[in-house]
Every structure is written in structure tokens, then in C-alpha cells.
Write a protein that holds these residues in place. Structure first.
Motif, PDB file in Angstrom:
ATOM      1  N   SER A 174       0.701  -1.337  -0.182  1.00 59.95           N
ATOM      2  CA  SER A 174       0.142   0.067   0.061  1.00 59.95           C
ATOM      3  C   SER A 174       0.904   1.894  -0.298  1.00 59.95           C
ATOM      4  O   SER A 174       0.616   2.430  -0.665  1.00 59.95           O
ATOM      5  N   ALA A 175       1.362   1.547   0.559  1.00 64.06           N
ATOM      6  CA  ALA A 175       2.482   2.686   0.632  1.00 64.06           C
ATOM      7  C   ALA A 175       3.371   2.765  -0.375  1.00 64.06           C
ATOM      8  O   ALA A 175       3.618   3.930  -1.169  1.00 64.06           O
ATOM      9  N   LYS A 176       4.175   1.367  -1.216  1.00 59.67           N
ATOM     10  CA  LYS A 176       3.967   1.883  -2.795  1.00 59.67           C
ATOM     11  C   LYS A 176       3.595   2.400  -3.668  1.00 59.67           C
ATOM     12  O   LYS A 176       3.398   3.288  -4.247  1.00 59.67           O
ATOM     13  N   LEU A 177       1.935   1.708  -3.292  1.00 55.63           N
ATOM     14  CA  LEU A 177       0.891   2.747  -4.103  1.00 55.63           C
ATOM     15  C   LEU A 177       0.880   3.707  -4.094  1.00 55.63           C
ATOM     16  O   LEU A 177       0.219   4.844  -4.499  1.00 55.63           O
ATOM     17  N   MET A 178       1.083   4.332  -2.421  1.00 59.70           N
ATOM     18  CA  MET A 178       0.573   5.731  -2.333  1.00 59.70           C
ATOM     19  C   MET A 178       1.773   6.193  -2.607  1.00 59.70           C
ATOM     20  O   MET A 178       1.877   7.527  -2.268  1.00 59.70           O
ATOM     21  N   GLY A 179       3.240   5.634  -3.298  1.00 57.10           N
ATOM     22  CA  GLY A 179       4.273   6.636  -3.819  1.00 57.10           C
ATOM     23  C   GLY A 179       5.227   6.920  -2.640  1.00 57.10           C
ATOM     24  O   GLY A 179       6.020   7.515  -2.312  1.00 57.10           O
ATOM     25  N   LEU A 180       5.191   6.053  -1.340  1.00 50.81           N
ATOM     26  CA  LEU A 180       6.126   6.410  -0.104  1.00 50.81           C
ATOM     27  C   LEU A 180       7.367   5.222  -0.261  1.00 50.81           C
ATOM     28  O   LEU A 180       7.430   4.515  -1.266  1.00 50.81           O
ATOM     29  N   PHE A 215      -5.775 -10.252   3.081  1.00 54.90           N
ATOM     30  CA  PHE A 215      -5.644  -8.411   2.999  1.00 54.90           C
ATOM     31  C   PHE A 215      -5.413  -7.908   1.550  1.00 54.90           C
ATOM     32  O   PHE A 215      -4.802  -6.247   1.721  1.00 54.90           O
ATOM     33  N   SER A 216      -5.348  -8.468   0.164  1.00 50.81           N
ATOM     34  CA  SER A 216      -4.718  -8.252  -1.255  1.00 50.81           C
ATOM     35  C   SER A 216      -6.355  -7.560  -1.259  1.00 50.81           C
ATOM     36  O   SER A 216      -5.789  -6.380  -1.780  1.00 50.81           O
ATOM     37  N   GLY A 217      -7.808  -7.414  -1.022  1.00 54.72           N
ATOM     38  CA  GLY A 217      -8.240  -6.708  -1.106  1.00 54.72           C
ATOM     39  C   GLY A 217      -8.321  -4.821  -0.846  1.00 54.72           C
ATOM     40  O   GLY A 217      -8.779  -4.510  -1.071  1.00 54.72           O
ATOM     41  N   LEU A 218      -7.911  -4.687   0.621  1.00 54.88           N
ATOM     42  CA  LEU A 218      -7.254  -3.783   1.433  1.00 54.88           C
ATOM     43  C   LEU A 218      -6.467  -2.982   0.624  1.00 54.88           C
ATOM     44  O   LEU A 218      -6.849  -1.826   0.343  1.00 54.88           O
ATOM     45  N   LYS A 219      -5.261  -3.445  -0.392  1.00 56.79           N
ATOM     46  CA  LYS A 219      -4.742  -3.206  -1.077  1.00 56.79           C
ATOM     47  C   LYS A 219      -4.596  -2.636  -1.767  1.00 56.79           C
ATOM     48  O   LYS A 219      -4.885  -0.839  -2.625  1.00 56.79           O
ATOM     49  N   THR A 220      -6.070  -3.360  -3.010  1.00 58.55           N
ATOM     50  CA  THR A 220      -6.680  -3.115  -3.806  1.00 58.55           C
ATOM     51  C   THR A 220      -7.144  -1.385  -3.797  1.00 58.55           C
ATOM     52  O   THR A 220      -7.834  -0.821  -4.442  1.00 58.55           O
ATOM     53  N   GLN A 221      -8.267  -1.626  -2.791  1.00 62.20           N
ATOM     54  CA  GLN A 221      -8.536  -0.106  -2.281  1.00 62.20           C
ATOM     55  C   GLN A 221      -8.466   0.286  -2.117  1.00 62.20           C
ATOM     56  O   GLN A 221      -9.082   2.076  -2.262  1.00 62.20           O
ATOM     57  N   VAL A 222      -7.166   0.460  -0.951  1.00 63.58           N
ATOM     58  CA  VAL A 222      -6.426   1.665  -1.281  1.00 63.58           C
ATOM     59  C   VAL A 222      -5.555   2.076  -2.917  1.00 63.58           C
ATOM     60  O   VAL A 222      -5.589   3.777  -2.937  1.00 63.58           O
ATOM     61  N   GLN A 223      -5.054   1.325  -3.796  1.00 63.12           N
ATOM     62  CA  GLN A 223      -4.964   1.512  -5.070  1.00 63.12           C
ATOM     63  C   GLN A 223      -6.471   2.419  -5.742  1.00 63.12           C
ATOM     64  O   GLN A 223      -6.296   3.345  -6.453  1.00 63.12           O
ATOM     65  N   TYR A 226      -6.507   6.383  -4.253  1.00 65.87           N
ATOM     66  CA  TYR A 226      -5.908   6.721  -4.674  1.00 65.87           C
ATOM     67  C   TYR A 226      -5.580   7.321  -5.700  1.00 65.87           C
ATOM     68  O   TYR A 226      -5.693   8.595  -6.090  1.00 65.87           O
ATOM     69  N   ARG A 227      -6.013   6.254  -6.902  1.00 64.81           N
ATOM     70  CA  ARG A 227      -6.781   6.883  -8.460  1.00 64.81           C
ATOM     71  C   ARG A 227      -8.175   7.614  -8.465  1.00 64.81           C
ATOM     72  O   ARG A 227      -7.988   8.662  -9.210  1.00 64.81           O
ATOM     73  N   GLN A 228      -8.998   7.094  -7.463  1.00 65.60           N
ATOM     74  CA  GLN A 228     -10.820   8.073  -8.054  1.00 65.60           C
ATOM     75  C   GLN A 228      -9.665   9.544  -7.458  1.00 65.60           C
ATOM     76  O   GLN A 228     -10.490  10.432  -8.036  1.00 65.60           O
ATOM     77  N   TYR A 229      -9.154   9.894  -6.530  1.00 66.67           N
ATOM     78  CA  TYR A 229      -9.039  11.241  -5.786  1.00 66.67           C
ATOM     79  C   TYR A 229      -7.602  11.661  -6.472  1.00 66.67           C
ATOM     80  O   TYR A 229      -7.222  13.102  -5.710  1.00 66.67           O
ATOM     81  N   GLY A 230      -7.028  11.423  -7.382  1.00 62.22           N
ATOM     82  CA  GLY A 230      -6.239  12.158  -8.313  1.00 62.22           C
ATOM     83  C   GLY A 230      -5.179  12.155  -7.186  1.00 62.22           C
ATOM     84  O   GLY A 230      -4.636  13.121  -7.483  1.00 62.22           O
ATOM     85  N   ASP A 243      -4.955  10.749   5.466  1.00 61.76           N
ATOM     86  CA  ASP A 243      -6.200  10.546   5.585  1.00 61.76           C
ATOM     87  C   ASP A 243      -6.658   8.730   4.727  1.00 61.76           C
ATOM     88  O   ASP A 243      -6.471   7.645   6.062  1.00 61.76           O
ATOM     89  N   LEU A 244      -5.541   8.757   3.853  1.00 53.56           N
ATOM     90  CA  LEU A 244      -5.568   7.432   2.980  1.00 53.56           C
ATOM     91  C   LEU A 244      -4.593   6.418   3.958  1.00 53.56           C
ATOM     92  O   LEU A 244      -5.703   4.820   4.646  1.00 53.56           O
ATOM     93  N   ALA A 245      -3.862   6.580   4.548  1.00 54.18           N
ATOM     94  CA  ALA A 245      -3.317   5.653   5.440  1.00 54.18           C
ATOM     95  C   ALA A 245      -4.591   5.689   6.551  1.00 54.18           C
ATOM     96  O   ALA A 245      -3.821   4.586   7.217  1.00 54.18           O
ATOM     97  N   ALA A 246      -4.436   6.665   7.500  1.00 59.20           N
ATOM     98  CA  ALA A 246      -4.542   6.120   8.967  1.00 59.20           C
ATOM     99  C   ALA A 246      -6.427   5.807   8.078  1.00 59.20           C
ATOM    100  O   ALA A 246      -6.147   4.213   9.016  1.00 59.20           O
ATOM    101  N   SER A 247      -6.533   5.276   7.393  1.00 60.49           N
ATOM    102  CA  SER A 247      -7.846   4.539   6.912  1.00 60.49           C
ATOM    103  C   SER A 247      -7.471   3.219   6.880  1.00 60.49           C
ATOM    104  O   SER A 247      -7.791   2.398   7.569  1.00 60.49           O
ATOM    105  N   PHE A 248      -6.518   3.012   5.462  1.00 57.06           N
ATOM    106  CA  PHE A 248      -5.794   1.570   5.245  1.00 57.06           C
ATOM    107  C   PHE A 248      -4.861   1.152   6.402  1.00 57.06           C
ATOM    108  O   PHE A 248      -5.735  -0.168   7.434  1.00 57.06           O
ATOM    109  N   GLN A 249      -4.907   2.308   8.072  1.00 61.67           N
ATOM    110  CA  GLN A 249      -3.854   1.398   8.571  1.00 61.67           C
ATOM    111  C   GLN A 249      -5.005   1.014   9.875  1.00 61.67           C
ATOM    112  O   GLN A 249      -4.972   0.000  10.555  1.00 61.67           O
ATOM    113  N   SER A 250      -6.053   2.137   9.578  1.00 59.62           N
ATOM    114  CA  SER A 250      -6.902   1.617  10.978  1.00 59.62           C
ATOM    115  C   SER A 250      -8.013   0.278  10.837  1.00 59.62           C
ATOM    116  O   SER A 250      -8.240  -0.401  11.813  1.00 59.62           O
TER     117      SER A 250
END
Ligand code: KG4
Ligand code: ZN
Length: 341
Positions: A174-180, A215-223, A226-230, A243-250
């Protein structure tokens, strides 16, 4: 008896000198700087770096303790699971020591060793309390997410495991998908501290459905979010990313705490353990503490440095195995890259 433990299953080369549950000396050399540019651990690079480091780790550990090899009464090494080429380095080195010094060598399961890390202490410090067996342990790392019922330090039974990604792997991907950067766990946590965990809807996979994880579905949701909100066009560290990091982590933390609670209640234990790299996560520690103290359950957490891979946990479990004559290795012993507990 002083036990010298060696670890080289992934990207840390580590050694420790342990007496019972007390760690007298330890050294860990991380290879993170070598792997970071590749966004993950490169097995060939890991093996080479272990080869370069292993002897120095042993020497530095003995120096730190002011001890010589002659004071060591037994040896322990991670036999698996892990990267085979990486495992072979410490295993080969430990076999050499065992042969030349005439010392017994215990082959330790890395995941089981993680689960007992909360019960270690440093020389001169207060001992943590004794493990209250039977207990339920959750081991969450980059390679594993498993729940165990432990009747004793050597009596582990698997209750559940991840069906796809490990929790740490989900953080990293997920970090990779978020550009971290890599590894992602700590980076996501840092961003999440100032994010809103309710900002984006995240699934709680397999909630209430047994003790396995997914957990693979969560990662897909992060992606998707991430794309939907540009978010790729937002500056690093934007509020939306936080917010995305916090939502995922939670979501990950909720599922981990929930399944651990299900297992603890089902098996009527009084103590629960959370261990492995992801157990360093502050949100997981805080939520678990709140939840389990409310239920009257004892929560046993390793100190953060013993959440990550280390030699102390290997020496500790190895010492118990040596005392029971369990899985004592001969020179023909092989690494076990896949080794279910
Ligand atoms: O136990 P470990 O050091 O190595 C394995 O045996 O896999 O665990 C490493 C994993 C990585 O996936 C890393 O991202 C994750 O633990 N991790 C964290 C945190 N620190 C490390 N995940 C979430 N929050 C953290 N603070
Ligand atoms: Zn580990």
C-alpha cells in the motif's frame, strides 16, 4: 547456559548471547539501505550481505558481552522459514561453530521465536512477566500473519493464517501504491498519525468469519481511492494521503485485534501476544491495549526493537530447545524455507 543465536532469514544479519530469558549482548545489522532502491528484498543481495556480516556479528556480540567462545554452552540458528540463500549463511556458519567447538546446535523456527519475544529482557533490567500459558499469539510481519495457540514455549498450534498477503506486506504494498518508500509500515504509520481514519471506506476482510486473514483486497481499495481522488498529483504528505494512510492502517489494525480477540475468547486464555515487525505499530499497540485491558486479558508486546528480526529471540527459543533436546541439528541439516509452525 549461555546460548549464542544467529539469524539471517531475510534482510537482517543478527547475533545475540542469551541466558534463559535475559539478553546479555546482541548486534543487528540491517540491509535496508541495500534493498530500498529495489522497493523490496533482493534475495541474491541479501545472501551476499549476510556472508559479509555474519562473522562480525558474532565477534561484536561476544565483545559486547566481554565473553569468549569458550563461555558459550550452546548454539541456535534460524533454520526457517525465510529466503533459502539467506538462511544458508547463518546455518552454515553455525554448523561450522558447532563442529569446531563441539557444541550442540538447535534449529529454530523464526515465526515461533517471534511469538516468544515479549518475554525477553536485558541484563540489569526488570524481567518482563512469565508467559501465562496457554496463550494466544498473533505474529504479524512482512512474511507472516498467523494466530497460534501455545500450550508452552514448544507447544504451538496454528489457529489461523493469511490467505494471501501478510499484514506487513499489505503495509509495504500500500505504501508503494501511495508513492511512499520501502519498507512501508513505518512510513504509513507516520503519515497516518495526522490523518482521519474515517475519511475513506475500507473493508474489514473476513470480519467475524473464522481466524484466517486476507489483506489483498485492502491494498486494492487503497489503489482505487488513490486513483479516484487523483492523489498522484498531490504533494507528498498531503492531507488526503494522510487520511488514506490512516483509513488503511485502521482497517488492518481493526482486523488484527478482532481476530486475536476471537481466538482468545474461543480458547479461554488469559494472555495474548502480538509480535513480529508490524507489532511495532503504535496504533496496533494502543488499540490492542485498550481492547484487551477492557476484557481483562494480559497483552504481551515485545519492545519495538524485538518486534523486528533479531538474534535474541532465536537464542532464547534455541536455549529452550537445547534443554529439551528438540530439533538439534547435525551437519547434514538443511534450511527450511517453508516451515509451518
Ligand atoms: O518481522 P520483520 O522485521 O521481518 C519479517 O520477518 O518479515 O517485519 C517486517 C515488516 C515489514 O513489512 C514492515 O513494513 C513492517 O514489518 N513494519 C511495520 C512497522 N514497522 C515495521 N508495519 C506497520 N507499522 C510499523 N510501525
Ligand atoms: Zn521476522
Amino acid at each position: 547456559m549461555l546460548v549464542l543465536g544467529l539469524e539471517s532469514s531475510c534482510d537482517e544479519t543478527a547475533a545475540a548471547l542469551v541466558k534463559g530469558r535475559v539478553v546479555l549482548a546482541e548486534v543487528v545489522r540491517s540491509q535496508l539501505d541495500l534493498h530500498r532502491v529495489y522497493g523490496g528484498v533482493v534475495p541474491e543481495i541479501a545472501s551476499r550481505a549476510h556472508l559479509e556480516a555474519v562473522e562480525a556479528m558474532v565477534r561484536e556480540t561476544l565483545d559486547q558481552a566481554g565473553a569468549g567462545l569458550s563461555s558459550v554452552g550452546g548454539l541456535a540458528v534460524t533454520q526457517g522459514p525465510g529466503l533459502v540463500g539467506a538462511l544458508l549463511v547463518a546455518l552454515g556458519f553455525a554448523k561450522g561453530l558447532s563442529m569446531s567447538l563441539g557444541l550442540p546446535l538447535a534449529g529454530v523456527n523464526h515465526v515461533q521465536a517471534h511469538a516468544l519475544a515479549p518475554f525477553l529482557s536485558r541484563a540489569g533490567e526488570d524481567e518482563p512477566r512469565e508467559p501465562g500459558f496457554p496463550l494466544v499469539a498473533l505474529v504479524v510481519s512482512g512474511g507472516h500473519t498467523s494466530l497460534f495457540l501455545a500450550s508452552g514455549p514448544l507447544g504451538f498450534r496454528t489457529l489461523g493464517r493469511t490467505l494471501d498477503d501478510a499484514a506487513g506486506e499489505a503495509f509495504d504494498k500500500s505504501a508503494k501504491l501511495m508513492g511512499l518508500g520501502y519498507p512501508g509500515g513505518r512510513l504509513v504509520e507516520e503519515l497516518a498519525v495526522s490523518g482521519d481514519p474515517g475519511a475513506f471506506r475500507m473493508p474489514r476482510p473476513l470480519w467475524g468469519k473464522g481466524l484466517d486473514f486476507s489483506f489483498s483486497g485492502l491494498k486494492t481499495q487503497v489503489q482505487t481511492v488513490y486513483r479516484q481522488y487523483g492523489m498522484d498529483s498531490e504533494p507528498a504528505g498531503s492531507q488526503a494521503l494522510r487520511d488514506l494512510a490512516a483509513s488503511f492502517q485502521s482497517a488492518v489494525v481493526d482486523v488484527l485485534v478482532h481476530k486475536l480477540e476471537l481466538a482468545a475468547v474461543a480458547h479461554g486464555v488469559r494472555d495474548v501476544v502480538i509480535a513480529g515487525g508490524v507489532a511495532a505499530n503504535g496504533e496496533l499497540r494502543a488499540k490492542a491495549l485498550g481492547r484487551f485491558s477492557g476484557l481483562g486479558l494480559g497483552l504481551c508486546l515485545p519492545r519495538p526493537s524485538w518486534c523486528a528480526d533479531n538474534g535474541a529471540m532465536i537464542a532464547h527459543l534455541g536455549g529452550i530447545q537445547l534443554a529439551h533436546g528438540l530439533n538439534i541439528l547435525d551437519l547434514g541439516a538443511e534450511a527450511r524455507p517453508r516451515w509451518p509452525v
